[in-house]
Write a protein that holds these residues in place. Sequence first.
Motif, PDB file in Angstrom:
ATOM      1  N   ARG A 216       0.827  -1.211   0.000  1.00  0.00           N
ATOM      2  CA  ARG A 216       0.000   0.000   0.000  1.00  0.00           C
ATOM      3  C   ARG A 216       0.867   1.269   0.000  1.00  0.00           C
ATOM      4  N   GLN A 217       1.973   1.220   0.669  1.00  0.00           N
ATOM      5  CA  GLN A 217       2.892   2.367   0.655  1.00  0.00           C
ATOM      6  C   GLN A 217       3.444   2.638  -0.743  1.00  0.00           C
ATOM      7  N   SER A 218       3.733   1.559  -1.456  1.00  0.00           N
ATOM      8  CA  SER A 218       4.235   1.743  -2.825  1.00  0.00           C
ATOM      9  C   SER A 218       3.177   2.371  -3.722  1.00  0.00           C
ATOM     10  N   LEU A 219       1.901   2.014  -3.505  1.00  0.00           N
ATOM     11  CA  LEU A 219       0.817   2.629  -4.281  1.00  0.00           C
ATOM     12  C   LEU A 219       0.684   4.118  -3.976  1.00  0.00           C
ATOM     13  N   VAL A 220       0.852   4.477  -2.681  1.00  0.00           N
ATOM     14  CA  VAL A 220       0.781   5.892  -2.289  1.00  0.00           C
ATOM     15  C   VAL A 220       1.906   6.694  -2.943  1.00  0.00           C
ATOM     16  N   GLU A 221       3.111   6.149  -2.928  1.00  0.00           N
ATOM     17  CA  GLU A 221       4.247   6.847  -3.528  1.00  0.00           C
ATOM     18  C   GLU A 221       4.063   7.018  -5.036  1.00  0.00           C
ATOM     19  N   LEU A 222       3.514   6.010  -5.687  1.00  0.00           N
ATOM     20  CA  LEU A 222       3.240   6.101  -7.123  1.00  0.00           C
ATOM     21  C   LEU A 222       2.224   7.205  -7.402  1.00  0.00           C
ATOM     22  N   ALA A 223       1.132   7.230  -6.646  1.00  0.00           N
ATOM     23  CA  ALA A 223       0.088   8.238  -6.860  1.00  0.00           C
ATOM     24  C   ALA A 223       0.620   9.643  -6.590  1.00  0.00           C
ATOM     25  N   ARG A 224       1.447   9.782  -5.525  1.00  0.00           N
ATOM     26  CA  ARG A 224       2.014  11.094  -5.203  1.00  0.00           C
ATOM     27  C   ARG A 224       2.899  11.609  -6.335  1.00  0.00           C
TER      28      ARG A 224
END
Length: 460
Positions: A216-224
Motif C-alpha cells: 500500500r505504501q508503494s501505491l501511495v508513492e506512485l500516486a504522489r
Amino acid sequence: MSKIKYIITTLICITAIFSCKIGQKYEPVEMVDMPDTFDTRGMGEGSTADIGWSTLYSDTILLELISKTLEHNQDVLIATARINEMAANNRISFANLFPHLGGEVAGQKEYLNYGGDSRKYSPELRANLNVSWEVDIWGKLRWANDAAIAAYMQSVDARQALQLTLISQVAQNYFELKALDREFEIVKQTVEARREGVRFAKLRYEGGLTSEIPYRQSLVELARTETLIPRLENELKLKENDLFVLAGEFPSGTIKRGEGFDPKKLPLGLPIDLPSSLLKRRPDMLQAEQKLIQANANVGIAYTDMFPSLNLIGRLGGENTELANFLSSPTWFVSGILTGPIFNMGKNKAKHNAAKAAYEQEVYSYEKAVLGVFKEVNNAIITFQKMREVRQTNEALYTSARSYHELAKLQYINGLVSYLDVLDAERQLFDAEIALNKANLEDLTSLVTLYKALGGGIIK
C-alpha cells in the motif's frame, strides 16, 4: 549699392549676435567616492560588450529565438517607431534655426459701395516670396535643438536597453524551459521506478514475504509522483507561450529544443570592466545621462525666455490690379520685430526655477541609477560565484543519494532492510535529482544576469 551694403552689414551684425548662447553648459555629473573597480572575485578584466550573445549562447535554437525576438518583438517595434518619431522632431527643432521661405499667389476682387451710391470694384493680383526668421540672439533655439537631440538619443539608448533586456529574458525563459523538460523527465523516470516498485511489492505481498503495508505504501508513492505530471505539463506550456510572445508570434505548437541542459558548456566567468567604462557603455546609463542633457537644455530655454526675441520678416514680389501690368509692379517689405517680457508677475523667472529644479531631480536620479548599477553588478558577481558552488555541492549530494539508493535496493532484495528504507532512499534520490536540476538552472541564469548587468548582449 547702398541698399546691398546695408543688407550685408545687417546680416553680419545678426550673425555676430546669433553666435551668443547664454546659459549653463552641460557638465557631466561627478560621482563622489565612486570605487575604481567592482568586487571581481577572481574574474578577469575586460569588456563583456565585446562578447556577442551569439558567442556566449551556443544553442542554435536559442540563437534563433533571440534573433526572432529582436526582429519581431512588439516592444522593439514600438521603440523603433519611437526613434523615427524623435528623429523627425529633431529635424523640426533643427529647421527652426534657419529662415523660413514661403510663397503666396493670390487674386481677389473687392466690391465697395459706401452710402449706397458709390459703387466701386477693387481687383488685386499679387505674387510674393515671404521670408521669416527668428534670430537666435540668446541661443533659445539652439538649446531647443540640444534638447531634441538628447530626446532622440534617449530613444536610441532605450531601444538598446530594451534589446539587452529581451536577450536576457529569452535566454532565461529558454533555460527555464529546458529545466522543466529535465524535471519532467526525472518525474517520468521516477513514475516508472515507482510502478516497478509497486509490481515488486505486490509480488512479495502475494507470496507471503511481506505484509500488505509495504504494498500500500508503494501505491501511495506512485500516486504522489503521478500528481506532479499535469502540473509540469501546464508549466511547460505556459513557458512555451511566454517564448512565443517574446518572439512576436502567436502561441501555437511547441518550441523546438536544442542542445542538452548542461551549464558546464558555458564560460567559467566573464571579464569585468571598470565602473567608469561600464557607465559609459550600459544603454540605461547612457539614457539617464541624455535625460540630464535634455533637462539642462530646458534650463537654457527657460533662461533665454526672459530676454527679448527678434523676428525678421521680408516679402518680395509683384502686386497690381491688372495682369497686363503685373510684372512691372514690384513690391517689397522688410520688418524687424523685437518683443520681450516687461511685467508678467515673475512667470518667466518661475519657469526658469522650475526647469532648474527639474534638472536637479535628474541629477539625483542619475546618481541613484549609478548606485543601482554598482549594486546590480556586485550582486550578479556574488550570485554567479555562489551558484557555481551550489551546483557543485548538489552534484556531490546527487552522487551520494544515488549510491545510497542502489545499496538500499540491493539490501531490500536480500531481505536485509525494510521497504521503508527503500522508500526513504528513493525520496532522497528524487529530491537530490530535482535539487541538482534547479542548481543547474540557477547557474545558467546567474550567467545571464551577470552578462546583462555588465552591458553585454547588444553585439551579435
